[in-house]
Design a protein around this motif. Structure first.
Motif, short mmCIF file in Angstrom:
data_model
loop_
_atom_site.label_atom_id
_atom_site.label_comp_id
_atom_site.label_asym_id
_atom_site.label_seq_id
_atom_site.Cartn_x
_atom_site.Cartn_y
_atom_site.Cartn_z
N CYS A 1 43.38 26.09 -52.74
CA CYS A 1 42.31 25.12 -52.48
C CYS A 1 40.98 25.55 -53.11
CB CYS A 1 42.14 24.92 -50.98
SG CYS A 1 41.40 26.36 -50.15
N GLU A 2 40.85 26.82 -53.46
CA GLU A 2 39.68 27.38 -54.16
C GLU A 2 38.42 27.50 -53.31
OE1 GLU A 2 39.01 26.17 -58.17
OE2 GLU A 2 41.12 25.69 -58.53
N CYS B 1 38.85 31.05 -45.50
CA CYS B 1 40.18 30.57 -45.92
C CYS B 1 40.91 29.87 -44.77
CB CYS B 1 41.01 31.76 -46.40
SG CYS B 1 42.71 31.28 -46.76
N PRO B 2 41.31 28.61 -44.98
CA PRO B 2 42.02 27.88 -43.92
C PRO B 2 43.43 28.43 -43.70
CG PRO B 2 41.95 26.57 -45.93
CD PRO B 2 41.10 27.78 -46.19
N GLN B 3 43.94 29.20 -44.64
CA GLN B 3 45.32 29.72 -44.56
C GLN B 3 45.37 31.16 -44.03
OE1 GLN B 3 46.82 26.65 -44.96
NE2 GLN B 3 48.46 27.90 -45.82
N ILE C 1 45.84 33.15 -55.12
CA ILE C 1 44.55 33.85 -55.19
C ILE C 1 44.76 35.31 -55.59
CG2 ILE C 1 44.37 34.69 -52.80
CD1 ILE C 1 41.62 32.88 -54.78
N CYS D 1 48.59 31.32 -49.85
CA CYS D 1 47.52 30.59 -50.55
C CYS D 1 48.00 29.22 -51.01
CB CYS D 1 47.06 31.41 -51.75
SG CYS D 1 45.82 30.58 -52.74
N ILE D 2 47.17 28.20 -50.75
CA ILE D 2 47.50 26.83 -51.20
C ILE D 2 46.57 26.41 -52.36
CG2 ILE D 2 48.52 26.04 -49.01
CD1 ILE D 2 45.73 24.78 -48.37
N CYS E 1 37.58 29.77 -51.18
CA CYS E 1 37.07 31.14 -51.16
C CYS E 1 36.42 31.52 -52.48
CB CYS E 1 38.22 32.10 -50.86
SG CYS E 1 39.53 32.01 -52.09
N VAL F 1 44.48 33.89 -45.47
CA VAL F 1 45.04 34.76 -46.51
C VAL F 1 44.41 36.17 -46.46
CG1 VAL F 1 45.04 35.12 -49.02
CG2 VAL F 1 45.79 32.93 -48.07
N PHE F 2 43.13 36.23 -46.07
CA PHE F 2 42.42 37.53 -46.12
C PHE F 2 42.32 38.15 -44.74
CE2 PHE F 2 40.62 34.53 -49.14
CZ PHE F 2 40.70 35.23 -50.33
S1 SF4 Z 1 40.63 29.67 -49.44
FE1 SF4 Z 1 42.65 30.56 -48.96
S2 SF4 Z 1 44.12 28.98 -49.52
FE2 SF4 Z 1 42.19 28.43 -50.51
S3 SF4 Z 1 42.32 29.38 -52.59
FE3 SF4 Z 1 41.30 30.87 -51.24
S4 SF4 Z 1 43.00 32.17 -50.51
FE4 SF4 Z 1 43.93 30.31 -51.31
#
Ligand code: SF4
Ligand code: SF4
Length: 299
Positions: free
Chosen positions: A131-132, A168-170, A151, A128-129, A134, A172-173
Motif C-alpha cells: 500500500c506504500e 502499517c495496517p498489516q 516492502i 505486506c500488501i 510506510c 509488518v514492522f
Molecule cells: S504500510 Fe505495511 S502493507 Fe503498506 S507498503 Fe508498508 S509494509 Fe507494506
C-alpha cells in the motif's frame, strides 16, 4: 531579564529525521506558527544545537554505552532548565516523559543517532500488501518496494525511529524487544544523565491528552486515558515513575487504539511487549534519580 533575574528562552533541538524541525530556520518558523515567539510571550526561541544540529559540547559520563554525551550547546551553557514534557505512548519506549524529553530532545543529532542506532524494526515482509503508506511516512526515505512488491529497507538509512511501526495496517514492522531495545533504553538514560549533570532542573509532566504515539509523528489519535493532571518534581526518574504508575491505574478510554476489551492500564496493553519500567530501573542504577516518590496533591 525577568523580575527574578533570569533570561528565559523557549528551546528545542533539531530532529534526526527530515521535516519541519530538521534545521533551525524551519524549526524557528514552526515554533512561530505554534505561537512560541517574542510577540506572544516576549521570550525568544533558541534552537539549542545550532543551525544543523551539530553545535554540541561533549560531556564526560563514563557509563556503560557512552563515555561522553554530545549535549546541545545552549543547554550546556545554561545553568538551569525547566523541562516541560507531554506524557504519551511511544513506539520504542512504551511511554515518553521527562527522561525521553531530555535524553533525546536535549542532545545534538549525533547523540540522537547513537541512541536510536541500536535497534531497527524487524520486517514480516510476507504480510505486506504494497500500500506504500510506510514509504511516505519514513523520515529517512529508507523504505521501498522490492521487485516482488514487498516492502524492504535500506539498512544504512534506517535510524530506528519507529515511525513505520504504527503506520502499517498489516503490522509488518515490529521492534525487536530484546537486547537492542533494552540497549536503547539504557542509552537514553545515559544521554539524559549527561545533559543534567551538574545542572539545576525542574521537571513538569503533563498527563493530559494521552495519545498512543510520540508527538513527533505527523498524526495523532484519540486519547487512551482521561486527563490525569500535571506533575512537578526536581527528579526526572521520580516524576516518570509517578507518571507511569498513575497511567497503570488509569481506566482505558474508548474508542481509541485499544481493543474494546481493555479496561485499564492503557499504555501497557497498547504495547505489551515493551517493559517501560526497564528505562527507570536503569536510570536509577546510574544515579540519574530515584524511583521512590511521594505524591502531594495540590488543588
Ligand atoms: S504500510 Fe505495511 S502493507 Fe503498506 S507498503 Fe508498508 S509494509 Fe507494506
Ligand atoms: S524505523 Fe522505519 S520509519 Fe524509521 S527510519 Fe527506519 S524504516 Fe524509516
Amino acid at each position: 531579564m525577568s523580575k527574578i533575574g533570569v533570561k528565559p528562552y523557549f528551546s528545542d533541538t533539531n530532529t534526526l529525521y527530515l521535516g519541519q524541525r530538521a534545521n533551525s530556520v524551519d524549526h524557528i518558523k514552526a515554533a512561530n506558527y505554534h505561537g512560541f515567539n517574542l510577540s506572544t510571550f516576549n521570550v525568544p526561541v533558541i534552537i539549542a544545537d545550532g543551525l544543523l544540529g551539530h553545535d554540541v559540547v561533549s560531556v564526560e559520563v563514563n557509563l556503560k554505552h557512552f563515555k561522553t554525551v554530545p549535549v546541545a550547546s545552549a543547554y550546556y551553557f545554561s545553568p538551569a532548565f525547566m523541562v516541560v514534557s507531554h506524557v504519551k505512548g511511544h513506539m520504542a519506549f512504551g511511554f515518553g516523559g521527562a527522561i525521553k524529553n531530555v535524553g533525546m530532545g536535549m542532545v545534538g543529532r549525533a547523540g540522537k543517532y547513537r541512541i536510536h542506532s541500536s535497534t531497527k524494526p524487524i520486517l514480516k515482509k510476507e504480510a505486506c500488501i504494497a500500500c506504500e503508506l510506510c514509504i511516505d511516512i519514513c523520515p529517512q526515505k529508507a523504505l521501498y518496494l522490492n521487485p516482488e512488491k514487498m516492502i524492504d529497507v535500506y539498512g544504512v538509512r534506517c535510524v530506528g525511529c519507529g515511525a513505520c511501526i504504527p503506520a502499517c495496517p498489516q503490522h509488518v514492522f515490529r521492534f525487536n524487544w530484546d537486547k537492542p531495545a533494552k540497549e536503547m533504553h539504557e542509552k537514553l538514560a545515559e544521554a539524559c544523565f549527561g545533559v543534567v549533570k551538574n545542572k539545576k532542573a525542574l521537571y513538569i509532566n503533563f498527563l493530559t491528552d494521552i495519545t498512543p504515539d510520540c508527538d513527533c509523528v505527523s498524526w495523532s489519535d484519540a486519547p487512551l486515558a482521561g486527563d490525569i493532571g500535571v506533575l512537578l518534581s526536581k527528579d526526572p526518574v521520580a516524576i516518570d515513575q509517578a507518571s507511569l504508575d498513575l497511567l497503570e491505574k488509569a481506566a482505558a478510554l474508548h474508542p481509541s487504539a485499544l481493543k474494546p476489551s481493555i479496561k485499564s492500564n492503557p499504555l501497557h496493553h497498547l504495547r505489551p511487549n515493551i517493559d517501560s519500567h526497564y528505562l527507570l530501573e536503569y536510570a536509577e542504577k546510574i544515579n540519574l534519580g530515584s524511583r521512590k516518590y511521594v505524591l502531594e496533591e495540590v488543588s
